[in-house]
Design a protein around this motif. Sequence first.
Motif, short mmCIF file in Angstrom:
data_model
loop_
_atom_site.label_atom_id
_atom_site.label_comp_id
_atom_site.label_asym_id
_atom_site.label_seq_id
_atom_site.Cartn_x
_atom_site.Cartn_y
_atom_site.Cartn_z
N ARG A 1 20.87 39.87 33.14
CA ARG A 1 20.63 39.80 34.66
C ARG A 1 21.07 40.95 35.12
NH1 ARG A 1 24.02 36.43 37.69
NH2 ARG A 1 22.33 36.51 39.28
N GLY A 2 21.82 41.99 34.56
CA GLY A 2 22.24 43.17 35.07
C GLY A 2 23.37 43.25 36.14
N VAL A 3 24.00 41.96 36.34
CA VAL A 3 24.99 41.90 37.16
C VAL A 3 26.12 40.93 36.43
CG1 VAL A 3 23.79 42.06 39.35
CG2 VAL A 3 23.94 39.99 38.36
N ALA A 4 27.51 41.02 37.24
CA ALA A 4 28.32 40.31 36.64
C ALA A 4 28.20 38.67 36.97
CB ALA A 4 29.56 40.69 37.23
N VAL A 5 28.45 37.84 36.10
CA VAL A 5 28.29 36.39 36.31
C VAL A 5 29.75 35.74 36.99
CG1 VAL A 5 27.97 34.07 35.31
CG2 VAL A 5 26.71 36.10 34.43
N SER A 6 29.55 35.35 38.03
CA SER A 6 30.65 34.70 38.82
C SER A 6 31.52 33.66 38.18
CB SER A 6 30.31 34.36 40.39
OG SER A 6 31.37 33.35 41.00
N SER A 7 32.71 33.89 38.11
CA SER A 7 33.64 32.57 37.49
C SER A 7 33.39 31.24 38.04
CB SER A 7 35.14 32.96 37.75
OG SER A 7 35.39 33.97 37.32
N THR A 8 32.77 31.28 39.57
CA THR A 8 32.54 30.07 40.17
C THR A 8 31.12 29.48 39.87
OG1 THR A 8 33.31 31.05 42.23
CG2 THR A 8 32.05 29.11 42.51
N ILE A 9 30.24 30.40 39.06
CA ILE A 9 29.15 29.76 38.64
C ILE A 9 29.30 29.22 37.31
CG2 ILE A 9 26.88 30.49 37.59
CD1 ILE A 9 26.71 32.58 39.75
N MET A 10 30.15 29.77 36.52
CA MET A 10 30.26 29.20 35.08
C MET A 10 31.20 28.04 35.51
SD MET A 10 28.68 31.10 33.26
CE MET A 10 29.11 30.13 31.79
N LYS A 11 32.18 27.93 36.13
CA LYS A 11 32.96 26.69 36.56
C LYS A 11 31.99 25.51 37.04
CE LYS A 11 37.03 25.28 39.23
NZ LYS A 11 37.67 25.42 40.47
#
Length: 180
Positions: free
Chosen positions: A95-105
């Motif tokens: 994706r080229g960007v950080a994955v939010s912890s909220t998304i994974m949660k």
Amino acid sequence: LSIDAIQALLEPDLTPTRAVFRSVLQEIEEDYKGRGVELVEFSGAYRFQSRPSMSEWVQRLWEERPQKYSRALLETLALIAYRQPITRGDIEEVRGVAVSSTIMKTLLERNWVRVVGHREVPGRPAIYATTKHFLSYFNLSSLDDLPTLAEIRDIELISKELNAQLELVGTEDESVKQDD
């Protein structure tokens, strides 16, 4: 419920064979044809659900609107579904960007993905894969039912062409109004 789960509910000496269960389940499927609900098999388990043609009527029973998911969440879910098993770092690299912890949660709470292990590298990052609940939620029997990436690209191309045509029609309508 799976046939095993149904059998576990019954007394051991009263439990019919799997063949009998399958036969009875087929009779139930036949009996419900033409009704508003149907018995459906997904990944070896059976459930009653409303028919897709009844969705408009069923939706009227709930005032809440379906939750809107961000593009980032859907991209993350798609990467997990298509490239599993995958780590968060792998997702971020694509994706080229950080994955939010909220998304994974959110994905874990919805039970669409689960941790299936840890990569043997420093930090031991979690490895993610989709769940049976993911398949069930999206009415998929298996991951093979997902559209191919070529089909998705075709859909995107068709969508762009359609939007361009609609914009042209809108422009023509405006010029007709100006001519009047």
